[in-house]
Motif scaffolding. Structure first.
Motif, short mmCIF file in Angstrom:
data_model
loop_
_atom_site.label_atom_id
_atom_site.label_comp_id
_atom_site.label_asym_id
_atom_site.label_seq_id
_atom_site.Cartn_x
_atom_site.Cartn_y
_atom_site.Cartn_z
N MET A 1 61.96 100.90 180.47
CA MET A 1 61.63 99.57 181.40
C MET A 1 62.13 99.60 182.75
O MET A 1 63.50 99.41 183.13
CB MET A 1 62.26 98.25 180.75
N ALA A 2 61.47 100.18 183.74
CA ALA A 2 61.87 100.21 185.22
C ALA A 2 62.35 99.11 185.60
O ALA A 2 63.31 99.11 186.60
CB ALA A 2 60.95 101.06 185.93
N GLY A 3 61.73 98.09 185.59
CA GLY A 3 62.21 96.71 185.83
C GLY A 3 63.77 96.42 185.54
O GLY A 3 64.56 95.65 186.67
N ARG A 4 63.94 96.59 184.20
CA ARG A 4 65.42 96.26 183.78
C ARG A 4 66.52 97.07 184.43
O ARG A 4 67.64 96.77 184.88
CB ARG A 4 65.14 96.48 182.40
N GLU A 5 65.78 98.38 184.59
CA GLU A 5 66.91 99.41 185.17
C GLU A 5 67.09 99.06 186.74
O GLU A 5 68.18 99.18 187.34
CB GLU A 5 66.27 100.87 185.16
#
Length: 107
Positions: A1-5
Motif C-alpha cells: 500500500m503506497a498510500g500507507r507508506e
C-alpha cells in the motif's frame, strides 16, 4: 500500500522537522539563559532588594519560567513519542500481515 507508506513517510518527515524546531527553541533559550545569568550576576545581589523575601520571590519567579519551558518541551516530546510509537506499531502490523514490503502483500 503506497498510500500507507507515504503517510508514514510524511509522519516521519514531520517528526524530524518538529525535532529541528525544538532544537532551535532550545538553542535560543540557551542563549537567553546565558544573557539572564550574566545580568543576574552583575545586577542582583542582596543590596538590590530591601528584603530577603523579595529576592527569594524574584528568584522563584525566574525559576518557574524556566520550569514552564522545560515542561512544555517535555510534553511535546512525549506527544511525539506517542505518535511515533503508534506509527511504528501499525507499520510492524503491516509487515506481519504482508501489507508493507512483504512478499504476500498487494502492490
Amino acid at each position: 500500500m503506497a498510500g500507507r507508506e507515504q503517510a508514514f513517510q510524511r509522519m516521519l518527515d514531520t517528526a524530524a522537522k518538529l525535532q529541528w524546531d525544538i532544537s532551535m527553541i532550545l538553542e535560543a533559550k540557551a542563549v537567553e539563559a546565558e544573557k539572564v545569568r550574566n545580568w543576574i550576576l552583575n545586577h542582583v545581589s542582596s543590596d538590590s532588594y530591601y528584603e530577603q523575601q523579595q529576592q527569594l520571590k524574584e528568584s522563584l519567579r525566574m525559576h518557574d519560567q524556566i520550569v514552564e519551558v522545560i515542561d512544555g518541551l517535555t510534553k511535546i516530546g512525549r506527544g511525539m513519542n506517542a505518535v511515533m510509537r503508534v506509527a511504528l506499531e501499525h507499520g510492524l502490523e503491516g509487515d506481519d500481515n504482508g501489507m508493507i514490503g512483504g512478499s504476500g502483500g498487494h502492490p
